[in-house]
Each structure stands twice: as C-alpha cells, then as structure tokens.
Design an enzyme around this catalytic site. Sequence first.
Site, PDB file in Angstrom:
ATOM      1  CG  ASP A 677      -1.953   1.101   1.177  1.00  0.00           C
ATOM      2  OD1 ASP A 677      -2.743   1.141   0.221  1.00  0.00           O
ATOM      3  OD2 ASP A 677      -1.954   1.935   2.095  1.00  0.00           O
ATOM      4  CE  LYS A 681      -1.764   5.194   1.534  1.00  0.00           C
ATOM      5  NZ  LYS A 681      -1.949   5.297   2.982  1.00  0.00           N
TER       6      LYS A 681
END
Length: 814
Positions: A677, A681
């Site tokens: 994740d 980003k």
Amino acid sequence: MQVLKFGGTSVGSAKAIEQVCNILKQYKPAGKYAIVVSALGGVTDKLIRCGQLAEQGNEDYKSVLQEIEARHLDTIRELFPITAQSGQISQLKKKLNALENLCDGIFQVAELSPRTLDKIMSYGELMSCVIVAEKLKQQGFSATCKDSRELIVTDNHFGHAAVNFVATNHHITQFFAQSPADYVVLPGFVAATPDGETTTLGRGGSDYTAAIVAAAVNAAVLDIWTDVSGMMTADPRIVSQAIPISHISYVEAMELSHFGAKVIYPPTIQPVMSKRIPIWIKNTFAPEDHGTLIQDSADRSFPVTGISGIPNIALLTLEGSGMVGIPGFSKRLFESLLRERINVILITQSSSEHSITVGIHEADMLKAKTAVDSEFAQEISEKRIEPLLVEKDLCIVAVVGDKMKNHHGTSGKLFGTLGRNGVNVRAIAQGSTEKNISAVINKADIKKALNVMHETFFETPLKQVNLFIAGAGNVGSKLLEQLEQQQYYLQHELGLQIRVTGLANSRHTLISEAGITLLDWREQLEKANHISTADFVQQIKNLNLRNSVFVDNTASSDIAAVYHEFLQHGISVVTCNKIACSSDYAYYKQLKDLARKYNASFLFETNVGAGLPVINTLNDLIRSGDKVHSIEAVLSGSLNFVFNHFLNGTSFREVVKAAQDEGYTEPDPRIDLSGKDVMRKILILARESGAAIEMDEITNHSFLPAECLDAPSVPAFYEELDVHAGHFQGLREAADAEGKRLKFVARYEDGKASVGLQSVAPDHPFFKLEGKDNIVLYTTSRYKDQPLIVKGAGAGADVTASGIFADIIRSARL
C-alpha cells in the site's frame, strides 16, 4: 376590437370550455371580440391518423372516427342541457358524415394527397368552433360562428399555405364591419384558396389565424390563451429551474419560437409586429398569472432572454477545393433544397469558402442528399467537390436576447459551459444582429446542454451537482453522512446543490434521476436490485446529467478499470481507490490526459494521506514552477499505529490485532504490513512530481518474514506472527538500544523510490509522529534548507470521507 385565441387544451373538455366562458366574462365590454379556437386537444392528431390508416387500407380508421365522434358527443352532453343538445348533435353528425365519406374515398383509392389531408384536418376546428359559439350563446353572449375559410385566402400550397393578405384583410374588415354579433367565434388553422379549396396554415396555425385577424382589424391587443403561464426561459419539461418571462420583444419571441419554444407558432408574430399590436400569452387554467407580454422591447437585467433547442437535426456539408473563389455554389445549393421545399434552419460557412454547412430537419435528409448530389453531379464526378456529407442524430441549442449585442463574453460563456460538461459543438451560427447564438450538438446531449446553459445565463441560485457513488461501506457511509449534514452550508454559502443520483455496493445498485434521499439511503439501497459494473456505467452515461461526478469509495480493480469511460463522457472522477493511479503508467497518463481533453476533473487526493492535502500541495508546487528533489514520508496510518504501540511488554501480534480491530488495517493486515500500500502511495507521489515510474521499479525492504506473507489465511498469518515473535522483538530492541523509533518510511529521490522499515533518531521529524498520523517531507528548489511538511491523521473513515468531500467540492467549482 379585441382578438382572443384559445388553444386545444383550452377547449379540450367541457370543463375547459366553461372556463373559457368565465374568462370572457371578465373582459369589459369594448366593442366586438373575435374568438379564435383550436380543435379539441388531440383531435387533429387523430384526424391525421384516420387519413393515414385509410390510405394504408386499414379499416381501423373507422375506430378512430368513432373515438372522435364520442369525444365531441361527450363534450356536448356535458355542456348543454338535454333540450339544447339535438341541434348541436345534428350539426356534428353532418360534419362527421362528410368526414367519414372522405376517409372512405381515401380507403378506396389508397391515396392521401396533401389537399385531401388539409380537408380532413380542418374538421377539428370546424367542429369545436360551433360548440364554443353555442356555449357562449347559452351563457348570454351575443355570439355567432364564422368559417375562417370565407375570410382567409391562401395559395394552394396544401399543408402550409401562404396567405394573400390583400384579399384576406379586405374580407376580414368587411365582415366585422357588417357583423351584428359582439362575439364572433372563428376556427383557427383553416383557410381556403380563391377557388374555395380548404387549406391549412401549418401545425399551430390557430395562433397565426388570430394574428391575421388582429392585424386586419387593428386590434388593441392579441390575447393567446394556452395551458402554460406564458413563455419561459427554457422548456420546463427539460429545465426544472426555468422561470417565466414577463416581457419579451417581438424579435426575441420569434427567435425563441423558431428554435423550439412551442408556446407560440413562429409566423404568428409577423402580422401583429408590423402593426405594433402587443401579444399577451395567458394561462386558461391560471388566469391570474401575469403571463408573457410580447411587444417592441423589454427591460431586463439578463443579457439572455431565453434558451431553446430543436431536436432531430441533420447537418449537410458541401465541401471541396473546387468551391474556393468560384461564385454560385451557395446559390445552387439553396436552390436545389428549395425545389424540394426543404427548410434550412441554420447556415454556416468556412472563411476559406472550402465548405458550406446547413442544418435541416432530419426527416428531409435523404431527400436533400439526392437533390444536392444530383445538382452537383458533374463537379462530384470531376472530384472538384465531395458528395454531400450528411450527419444525423443532432440538435440545435440557442441562446436568444436583445441585450447580447452589447454584452461581452456571451459566446465565451456559452461554449465554455458546454465544453466543461463534455458537450461537443459540431457547428456554430450567430446572426448579424447578435441576438441569437446557435450551436449544433449531439441529440443525446440536449437535456444536459440546456440545463447547464440555463445555470450559466440566468444565475440560478444553485449549481446542481450529480453524484454517482460506488461503495457504501465505512468510507462511503461517512461521506453520505457528511453530505447530508452539510447541505445547508453548501447551498447557502457555496451555491451548490449536491445530489446523490446513483449509489451502489457489491449487492445493490440504486439510481434515481430525481435524487436519493440521504436520510434513509440504506433502506432505499437494500430494496434495489444488483446490476453489473458495466450496466452501472452505461446507465450513468445514458442519464447524461450535467455536472456529473463519479465517486469511487471501493478498492475494486474492476471499477478502477472504467474511469476512462467516465472521463471520455465528460464525467468527473473522484476516488480514494489507489489502483488506477498506481497501475501501469500508461493508464495513469491516459486518465490524466482524458481529464484535460474532456474538461473533466480527475481527483484522488485521498490516495495518499486520506484527508491530508498531500497531492494538492505537491501539485501547487509543480504548477508554480518549483522542482521536487526528494520526497520522504510515513504514508501508512496503520503501520504508524502498529509501531507506535509496539512497546516493551507487548507482542507484535497483539498490536497488529488491535490495529485491525480499530479498523486501521484492511481485513487482511498483510496488505498493510507488506508495504504494498505504501509502495502505491509513493508511486503516485513520484508520478505527480513528474516521474514516469512503474510499480516494479520501487524497492521494498520488507520486514515481514516470508512465512508470514505466504500464510494461507489470516488466522494462519497470526499464528506465524507468534512463531516469529522473536524477529519482531529483535527489531524493536535494536532501535531502542540506539534511542530510536521504528517507522515504515517511503522515499523518492533522483528518480528512484523505495519503502521499508527504518530506525529514526530523536532529531528526525518522523520521531514524534504519533498514533495513526502520516507525514510527508517535500524537499524542493524553494524548500531545500527546510523541507515543506504536511502532517496529520492519515487513516480513518471520517478523514478519508472528508478528503473525498473536498475533492467533490473542488470538481464542482472548477
């Protein structure tokens, strides 16, 4: 003398005819009155149907005739006492018998000529005229019925005859000078040739009849009574925010009626305008309403008086290099259309004389194609011009106003508004008087176009924004809650009416063009059926609502894969789903390019840092000319929570489970702990700073043992955390020994990106980062000595929803 016209709905029933009598009683005695009436509402269409069925050899025409008879008989029986009905019914029967004989003849010869069709259509007004006149007599009026065919003289262009005003005016003035009746009821729409053959003045011709009579007798005013309270700034059936026009000039009224405003028949205005006779449009069923007064000029604050549209338009384009500098092409084009009696609605020509484009009714396009290609057959064969290009499924939208001429920026506002809503303009025309600006667009866009045009030019108090939301879980429900709470503020402070028009989760899909009530959205959604993502997308596109925004609160790759369909349709996309922006660079770039091309917003602030202004800050730096040298960040609120609570005496397993229970991690915590994740980003931030980087180019220094990542289930994963408890304890103890803290850090510098667990010293900005907070450090050319820091809560449904909310407002105000 005063002239009044009552339309089909105004005489469409016994009750309506009684209302006409009541209206006439309110007029003060002022000499004679000419009362022009239409056929009973819907009867003309039935008469046309009779003729068509008879021509086709279909005996159903007899059933339609019976319907027409029953309609008129019912009206008579409701209007008159039994003792007074026989005479009325007798007159009606004579006309109906003649009509039936006419249809029988058509049935026998299987041919319906324009001449015969005019005769058939005339019966509607001829029958209603007698009924209204007899009702006025019963009410005590000095009334008589006069056949307009004995007064109005036309040529023999059946279906749309041209009036001989010299003969007509003579007949009208002579008749009214001699008529003893105070109230003369005339059938509208019908006229006759000098030989007495019945003609009609075109659909809507009853208005025209009234105007002809008003001009001939120099009436003080022409009152047109209909079923609406005058002209509106737009068609209220399409634009719900349309407002009445109290005063309008003759020219403006002609322009609006020409471009689709059905309140008044376009030719009506010309006869009375030359005599400066005002036209007052009133509502039969709301006579107290002001209506619309049409006269020489009108004083208004808006530069635009109204907007309108004509559907079912085809564009004809004649082009070729052989046209340049050669006179006569335009003349030949229009003459070929004239020979086929094809009406030209719009004309535009390129300055190079290389092409001429005209707009016509779509029904005439095949006839036009044949006529024009035949006219230019030689030039086409010699390749000097191309065969006529025909485009269909179009419409015209127009803005009309006397004051546009002296008001700068009207054209810019019009085309800017259409462009921002993804409405492609195919052709443009502006009259030399600058009182009309017309644009040809796709027919499917007419509703959206008219609504956004109305918002732009009439300063409606609220800009309507239509949301289609995918995902109604933690984040989605919080967003809906915030939207409901902020409705008053949005309307009164920002002038925005944000409506949720579509809502979907994995089990149900709810779409309501009128808007979904936010107080009970859960109950409404549960009752809705499920449709596929593809069907949801198609329904949104088919609705084609103005200022549409698609909001993705999911983590679905299927939904992320359809963003391009929305953007290509001019629908903005707001998303917290990171998949699209962290997928292949080519798709990310495509979405950004589509947003620019189609003037739609593509906003994804919540992809990084939830509600924190991480991406907007970066965008502002780049747009202002700054250059990013490095980005260092803690981008996982869940990982920061885990390592802030991984203290002496607490196992790593316990901390991870607590984070999951608090909702800070995904249902499978490995999605967070793996660092994937965070990789997404930092990839998004790197791309937003200008790097064409792919996911597999990011280095991931994972702190999880392979056995933990590869566990077959979440329970098995927790068991592996216990097995490797010593590994995690060792990481913490090593950091504690140096007086440092563990942080999962993302870094981008010199075109390279990485993520991984690091020990940070007390003097580092990350050291005191608490709870689930995120922090981003931008080191740039302007912020090279001290990085620009964005810090705050980076996880949680509330803050993520607020970030989505902010992006929705941002897209609505662009």
